[in-house]
Design an enzyme around this catalytic site. Sequence first.
Site, short mmCIF file in Angstrom:
data_model
loop_
_atom_site.label_atom_id
_atom_site.label_comp_id
_atom_site.label_asym_id
_atom_site.label_seq_id
_atom_site.Cartn_x
_atom_site.Cartn_y
_atom_site.Cartn_z
N HIS A 80 23.06 -11.56 -3.94
CA HIS A 80 23.14 -10.10 -3.89
C HIS A 80 24.12 -9.67 -2.79
CE1 HIS A 80 21.91 -5.97 -4.22
NE2 HIS A 80 21.50 -5.95 -2.98
N ASP A 140 45.75 -13.91 -8.18
CA ASP A 140 46.94 -14.34 -8.90
C ASP A 140 47.52 -15.59 -8.26
OD1 ASP A 140 48.52 -13.57 -6.65
OD2 ASP A 140 48.86 -11.57 -7.49
N HIS A 186 46.72 -2.92 0.12
CA HIS A 186 46.63 -4.38 -0.01
C HIS A 186 46.28 -5.06 1.31
CE1 HIS A 186 47.22 -8.12 -2.10
NE2 HIS A 186 48.17 -8.52 -1.27
N TYR A 189 49.79 -7.65 -7.88
CA TYR A 189 48.57 -7.11 -7.26
C TYR A 189 47.36 -7.14 -8.19
CZ TYR A 189 51.88 -5.44 -3.77
OH TYR A 189 52.85 -5.37 -2.80
N ASN A 241 44.92 -9.08 -8.11
CA ASN A 241 43.77 -9.66 -7.42
C ASN A 241 42.59 -8.70 -7.43
OD1 ASN A 241 45.65 -11.75 -6.43
ND2 ASN A 241 46.44 -10.04 -5.26
#
Length: 129
Positions: A20, A28, A99, A121, A123
């Site tokens: 949890h 990437d 980012h 981007y 990810n």
Amino acid sequence: MLKTGILNPAINSLLSRVRHTNTLVIADRGFPFWPQIETIDISLIDDVPRVLDVLHAIRANFVVGRAFMAEEFRQKNFPATVDSFLGALQGVEVSYEPHVEFKRRVSQAIGLIRTGDTLQYSNIILESA
């Protein structure tokens, strides 16, 4: 022997250890390496597999409470691409952040799955519910 679902034993093991509010990164091919967290590299060639492939595969048995992505993902990709990620995360709150801030979260993750994705981007950090 497993016949359905995730067949990769390393990914199965990693998913079994997420509890949890723990986080898991799907990244990437160019995403930096963090030596302090387990990284499972499943990249084969450019775009095989993609972040979305992994996301679709694990959503069947992984309850996602929240997801984090870089703001740059929305800026650098077509609206249809962004929509495909939102569709795969249907029902999940998605937070976008710079980012640089996104990468600060990575060291707290249980693990990282590196794909062959070349999408800028793409990810994503998944927080378990």
